[in-house]
Design a protein around this motif. Structure first.
Motif, PDB file in Angstrom:
ATOM      1  N   UNK A 177       0.812  -1.217   0.000  1.00  0.00           N
ATOM      2  CA  UNK A 177       0.000   0.000   0.000  1.00  0.00           C
ATOM      3  C   UNK A 177       0.846   1.267   0.000  1.00  0.00           C
ATOM      4  N   UNK A 178       2.018   1.223   0.645  1.00  0.00           N
ATOM      5  CA  UNK A 178       2.822   2.448   0.713  1.00  0.00           C
ATOM      6  C   UNK A 178       3.341   2.894  -0.647  1.00  0.00           C
ATOM      7  N   UNK A 179       3.281   2.019  -1.649  1.00  0.00           N
ATOM      8  CA  UNK A 179       3.638   2.456  -2.997  1.00  0.00           C
ATOM      9  C   UNK A 179       2.689   3.563  -3.461  1.00  0.00           C
ATOM     10  N   UNK A 180       1.416   3.442  -3.073  1.00  0.00           N
ATOM     11  CA  UNK A 180       0.435   4.471  -3.450  1.00  0.00           C
ATOM     12  C   UNK A 180       0.765   5.794  -2.776  1.00  0.00           C
ATOM     13  N   UNK A 181       1.223   5.730  -1.508  1.00  0.00           N
ATOM     14  CA  UNK A 181       1.538   6.983  -0.803  1.00  0.00           C
ATOM     15  C   UNK A 181       2.692   7.717  -1.490  1.00  0.00           C
ATOM     16  N   UNK A 182       3.712   6.974  -1.946  1.00  0.00           N
ATOM     17  CA  UNK A 182       4.835   7.614  -2.640  1.00  0.00           C
ATOM     18  C   UNK A 182       4.389   8.234  -3.969  1.00  0.00           C
ATOM     19  N   UNK A 183       3.521   7.527  -4.669  1.00  0.00           N
ATOM     20  CA  UNK A 183       2.982   8.094  -5.910  1.00  0.00           C
ATOM     21  C   UNK A 183       2.252   9.403  -5.644  1.00  0.00           C
ATOM     22  N   UNK A 184       1.507   9.449  -4.542  1.00  0.00           N
ATOM     23  CA  UNK A 184       0.733  10.633  -4.186  1.00  0.00           C
ATOM     24  C   UNK A 184       1.637  11.835  -3.950  1.00  0.00           C
ATOM     25  N   UNK A 185       2.755  11.626  -3.257  1.00  0.00           N
ATOM     26  CA  UNK A 185       3.668  12.732  -2.968  1.00  0.00           C
ATOM     27  C   UNK A 185       4.220  13.334  -4.259  1.00  0.00           C
ATOM     28  N   UNK A 186       4.692  12.488  -5.153  1.00  0.00           N
ATOM     29  CA  UNK A 186       5.233  12.993  -6.418  1.00  0.00           C
ATOM     30  C   UNK A 186       4.189  13.705  -7.254  1.00  0.00           C
ATOM     31  N   UNK A 187       2.974  13.164  -7.263  1.00  0.00           N
ATOM     32  CA  UNK A 187       1.914  13.753  -8.089  1.00  0.00           C
ATOM     33  C   UNK A 187       1.499  15.134  -7.598  1.00  0.00           C
ATOM     34  N   UNK A 188       1.517  15.365  -6.287  1.00  0.00           N
ATOM     35  CA  UNK A 188       1.118  16.669  -5.749  1.00  0.00           C
ATOM     36  C   UNK A 188       2.076  17.768  -6.188  1.00  0.00           C
TER      37      UNK A 188
END
Length: 465
Positions: free
Chosen positions: A413-424
């Protein structure tokens, strides 16, 4: 009514933000205390309320559409010193709120059971989510009226009324929740449904309370029977401004549904950990939300008054303020994530997911705060499409890779959190570029025509007569 087109902008922002912040603090306390009591019912209850809470983002999308449109058109009318137009727009917004609230109530009740079953990892969680939604959907339907009233008051610079009503309703909710959840004094414990019932009662109180502000004859905005007749061109005008902003929140709701769906194979503990982490971040982010709510009417009135310098300066000062605040919140999440999550659950699996979520996602606080202020500026200028484009880009940059990665071995699940940071950060860059373009396009106002000597003399004679 308060004129925001004169006087120091910093004072206006701090004053209006302070009123909104008090409201947000009490709302934050409601979210956290409600979650605290529900947490005593077990991990599945937390997961159920989190799943049901995704409906909140659907309501936020629709009410954001209504609220943004109302704030923009009313604040522009106030900036132009056109009282009749401001009052007409206010009344039309109330009628539109009734129509959209009824439509949401009907659709929400129809999809309540299928939605609960689709996102829940087990039958018990699905049943709890359905029980909660049975009462929470009517409460959310009534929020359309709350939002329309509060948005109109903010547009005329009256933040105090919204603070008083919202705070009173939140206190009502906070007090009632444990009595209804556990059956204190009543002898009947409603469980998770009790939390939703207390929300419904609190919203009813708020709607009635708000109505009293528009009844006195001396009120700047009043209910006028002639202005309540539906005027579809005005609805289209409000919706054309608010629809992109509403769709932006709808995409965020869809993103949360996606995360819950991807977390489903990891069990109720993972969903609960994400749900708690999401609530904590919402609570911490409230000051930025309060500032954003202040930016839109302040900049909106000055846009209506055609004051380019004050519009741009509103963004500049708000950006400095939100940046300082977000840095502090990042430090809090990095140093004490376990303490923040541990208040609501002691389950090791829930703590692991929640603390990991906070540590990673907190890195996007600064960018998210600036994005929120930029979004409020788009609202103030009456064009929310750029904000939608930037937000849509962010969602796509997270959703598409997350779906693809979820099909690979070893997915976490933490892969999604890293994607979120970059996307913001991509969203922030795009938002600032689009905002600079909007400043060039929308803040070039035609100069007022100068009178020649003969015309000036004639005008003076007419005025004297």
């Amino acid at each position: 009514m308060e004129d925001l087109t004169t006087g120091p902008l910093t004072r206006h922002l701090l004053k209006t933000t302070s009123f909104m912040l008090v409201t947000m603090i009490f709302q934050t306390l409601y979210y956290l205390i409600d979650l605290f009591w529900v947490g005593r019912l077990g991990t599945q209850a937390i997961a159920a309320v989190g799943i049901a809470g995704n409906f909140t983002f659907i309501v936020l999308a629709l009410t954001q559409m209504l609220g943004v449109g109302t704030t923009t058109v009313v604040s522009h009318a106030v900036g132009r010193k056109n009282h009749a137009e401001a009052q007409l727009m206010f009344n039309q917004a109330q009628v539109l709120a009734v129509v959209t609230g009824i439509a949401f109530l009907i659709v929400g009740m129809l999809v309540r059971l299928p939605y609960s079953r689709a996102l829940s990892p087990d039958a018990e969680t699905a049943a709890l989510a359905a029980q909660y939604l049975l009462w929470f959907i009517p409460a959310m339907a009534l929020q359309f009226l709350m939002v329309a009233a509060g948005a109109a008051l903010r547009a005329v610079g009256n933040f105090k009324a919204g603070m008083i009503v919202s705070t009173g309703s939140v206190i009502t909710n906070m007090v009632l929740a444990p009595f209804l959840i556990f059956g204190w004094w009543t002898g009947h414990a409603y469980g998770v449904a009790g939390a939703a019932i207390s929300s419904l009662i609190a919203v009813v109180v708020a709607v009635v309370w708000f109505a009293w502000y528009f009844l006195p004859k001396g009120s700047y905005l009043r209910f006028v029977r002639a202005d309540l007749k539906p005027r579809f061109p005005l609805w289209r005008k409000m919706l054309s401004i608010g629809l992109p902003a509403g769709f932006e929140f709808a995409m965020m709701g869809s993103y949360l549904v996606l995360v819950y769906a991807l977390a489903r194979p990891f069990g109720a503990a993972a969903q609960a950990g994400f749900g708690i982490g999401q609530r904590v971040i919402q609570a911490l982010f409230m000051p930025a939300v309060a500032l954003g709510f202040s930016v839109a009417p302040v900049a909106g009135q000055n846009f209506g008054a055609r004051s380019r310098e004050r519009v741009v300066d509103t963004f500049r000062k708000a950006a400095y303020m939100v940046s300082a605040l977000m840095v502090l919140l990042v430090i809090v999440c990095l140093t004490a994530p376990g303490a923040l999550i541990g208040v609501f659950s002691k389950d090791p699996a829930v703590l692991a997911v929640g603390t990991g979520y906070l540590r990673i996602v907190s890195w996007n606080f600064l960018a998210s705060g600036l994005v929120f202020v930029a979004s409020s500026m788009f609202q103030a200028m009456g064009n929310t499409v750029p904000s939608l484009v930037a937000s849509g880009t962010r969602i796509l940059l997270v959703a598409v890779p997350a779906i693809l990665l979820s099909r690979t071995p070893g997915f976490q699940l933490n892969w999604i959190w890293y994607l979120s940071v970059g996307a913001v950060f991509v969203q922030l860059t795009l938002s600032l570029l689009l905002l600079r373009r909007e400043f060039r396009r929308r803040l070039t106002f035609p100069a007022k025509p100068k009178l020649d000597d003969n015309t000036a003399v004639a005008s003076a004679m007419v005025a004297a007569e």
